[in-house]
Scaffold this active site. Structure first.
Site, short mmCIF file in Angstrom:
data_model
loop_
_atom_site.label_atom_id
_atom_site.label_comp_id
_atom_site.label_asym_id
_atom_site.label_seq_id
_atom_site.Cartn_x
_atom_site.Cartn_y
_atom_site.Cartn_z
N ASN A 113 -11.15 -37.33 18.00
CA ASN A 113 -9.88 -37.59 17.61
C ASN A 113 -9.92 -37.93 16.14
O ASN A 113 -9.16 -37.37 15.33
CB ASN A 113 -8.97 -38.62 18.63
N HIS A 159 25.72 -13.59 -8.83
CA HIS A 159 26.21 -12.95 -7.90
C HIS A 159 25.53 -11.30 -7.93
O HIS A 159 26.35 -10.17 -7.64
CB HIS A 159 27.54 -12.74 -7.62
N SER A 280 3.45 7.53 -0.79
CA SER A 280 4.31 7.81 0.76
C SER A 280 3.41 8.70 1.12
O SER A 280 2.81 9.58 0.73
CB SER A 280 5.75 8.38 0.22
N LYS A 286 6.50 9.34 -4.68
CA LYS A 286 6.87 8.09 -4.63
C LYS A 286 5.66 7.25 -5.28
O LYS A 286 4.63 7.34 -5.15
CB LYS A 286 7.16 7.57 -3.08
N GLU A 293 7.40 -6.26 -1.97
CA GLU A 293 8.05 -6.23 -0.76
C GLU A 293 7.15 -7.37 0.17
O GLU A 293 8.17 -8.10 0.61
CB GLU A 293 8.24 -5.17 0.01
N TYR A 320 -3.27 -39.60 20.50
CA TYR A 320 -3.66 -38.18 20.55
C TYR A 320 -3.06 -37.35 21.57
O TYR A 320 -3.42 -38.10 22.57
CB TYR A 320 -5.21 -38.02 20.49
N GLN A 325 -3.96 -29.65 18.53
CA GLN A 325 -4.76 -28.65 18.39
C GLN A 325 -4.06 -27.56 17.77
O GLN A 325 -4.22 -26.74 16.90
CB GLN A 325 -5.56 -28.08 19.59
#
Length: 466
Positions: A113, A159, A280, A286, A293, A320, A325
């Site tokens: 412990n 905003h 892609s 792409k 991300e 404990y 754990q």
């Protein structure tokens, strides 16, 4: 070791049910504690010898054996044994196999412990130091971009609508401000992890004359814990470190979101280096900001780890409980996520190439200098609320004419308020508008350069204009 493997011994006639044993074992994840477990055991053995609880010869055998066991387990020469449950019993069992009966004396005066509590504090302290280093690496990347773009103007947003012109350097340094706070929180969490619980035993210490301060000094702890019940059941330090990681991940998520938006063809403010993009499987044209991300998404993982820790701890009676754990995996995951995302973010920020012309052009649409008109009138003695109303009306006039505020004639301005004079043209220049905001924390060039100098000194980076 006689009897069943692990800590069960001859108190039990047989082994755990196989499925129960699988659930009970933590070796798949707590093997991360190996160097800390060995360091704690070495310090403990040397203290036992100093106190006369084991012989110096046994202590020497234990220390040398522990180092061999650590090397063999770390290299894979010795396999981990799930039947031994955890890193502590694996190390001890291998030690006994290596040096014999002297190894059986290692656990004198301690419990798993207080042992695991010590290991976890050592882990948290070391992890915090790594995270601080990684944070500073990312801060240096932002600092380099800020240095390169002191004279690059861009729209500031509220905003996600264009609001007022600012310097790109000022925007970059906003992330440094977030990361500086993150650094402080991680450092603060490490400070509270920096106390040694070893010697607290299972819950009530030990009757043996151990020296807790001796072990604390050997392990570099600043002090020892003051309550044995709390010491073995405390995981606050883990919760604090994970909370600091979670908030840092929220800041990286904001960065990821901005990069996703700014790299879109609709905005087009910046390009991310190809090393941090993917393609892609279908569309050959792409180049996707996948890593940005992932920075955005990883925050959910770390917030989840923090919530898990709080939930595990919230209803536990002293001292404990095996529930503790379950605090380990969220801690490891949050730390490892922090280190990987910080490293990726540093490389990605360094790779950014900004479209300076597009940023500057964006200032020219959206009446970003409207507040300057109001402030101009304030300097003429007009109350701000009236000046604000006048500027708003002029925005409406300009919008109806399909022009920007700076394209209105002085006659058109004076038709709305008599106090407008020819010198108002200077107020409508975006560069001058930015530099007029010359106050602590503002985007004026002198303030941005001063902030670059301050951060450079803090990070040990030579100022560019020195």
């Amino acid at each position: 070791m006689s009897g069943p493997k692990g800590a069960r011994g001859r108190r039990f006639e047989g082994a755990l049910d196989p499925i129960a044993a699988q659930l009970n074992a933590s070796i798949d994840f707590d093997q991360r504690l190996l160097p800390h477990d060995v360091a704690g055991s070495i310090a403990h053995a040397q203290m036992l010898a100093a106190r006369g609880l084991i012989t110096g010869a046994d202590a020497k055998l234990i220390v040398e054996g522990l180092r061999r066991v650590e090397a063999k387990l770390a290299s894979g020469e010795l396999p981990w044994d799930a039947a031994l449950e955890d890193v502590h019993m694996n190390v001890e069992a291998r030690l006994i196999e290596d040096i014999g009966d002297a190894g059986r004396r290692l656990h004198t005066g301690r419990s798993r412990n207080d042992q695991v509590a010590t290991d976890l504090r050592l882990y948290a302290r070391a992890a915090a130091a790594q995270i601080v280093t990684a944070i500073d690496d990312l801060r240096r990347a932002f600092l380099a971009q800020a240095r390169a773009h002191v004279d690059t103007l861009m729209p500031g947003y509220t905003h996600f609508q264009r609001a007022q012109p600012v310097r790109l350097a000022h925007h970059m340094l906003a992330y440094d401000a977030m990361l500086e706070r993150d650094r402080g929180r991680v450092t603060d969490a490490a400070r509270r992890a920096d106390v040694s619980p070893l010697g607290s035993g299972a819950l009530a210490g030990t009757t043996l004359p151990i020296d807790r301060e001796h072990v604390a000094r050997a392990l570099g702890f600043s002090s020892v814990t003051r309550n044995s019940l709390d010491a073995v059941g405390d995981r606050d330090f883990a919760i604090e470190l994970v909370a600091a990681c979670a908030l840092m991940q929220a800041h990286l998520s904001r960065l990821g979101e901005e990069l996703v938006l700014w790299t879109s063809q609709e905005v087009g403010f910046v390009r991310i280096g190809e090393a941090y993009c993917s393609g892609s499987s279908l569309m050959p044209q792409k180049m996707n900001p996948d890593l940005a991300e992932l920075l955005r998404a990883k925050s959910g993982r770390s917030v989840g780890a923090w919530v898990t820790l709080l939930t595990v701890l919230k209803g536990l009676p002293l001292a404990y409980n095996k529930d503790l754990q379950e605090t380990q995996e969220p801690l490891y995951d949050a730390v490892e996520t922090a280190l990987s995302t910080l490293a990726v973010a540093a490389g990605m920020v360094a790779s950014l190439v900004f479209d300076v012309d597009r940023l500057r052009a964006a200032i020219g649409a959206g009446h970003l200098v409207a507040t300057e008109l109001a402030d101009y009138l304030v300097t003429k003695g007009v109350a701000f609320r009236e000046a604000h109303d006048v500027a708003g009306h002029l925005v409406r006039v300009a919008t109806a004419k399909g022009v920007e505020l700076g394209q209105l004639s002085i006659e058109e301005l004076k038709a709305v308020h008599i106090l407008f004079e020819a010198d108002v043209a200077d107020w409508l220049d975006p560069a001058r508008a930015v530099d007029r905001r010359d106050l602590p924390g503002g985007p004026a060039k002198s303030r941005v350069l001063a902030e670059i100098d301050r951060i450079s000194a803090e990070l040990g980076v030579q100022p560019p204009h020195s």
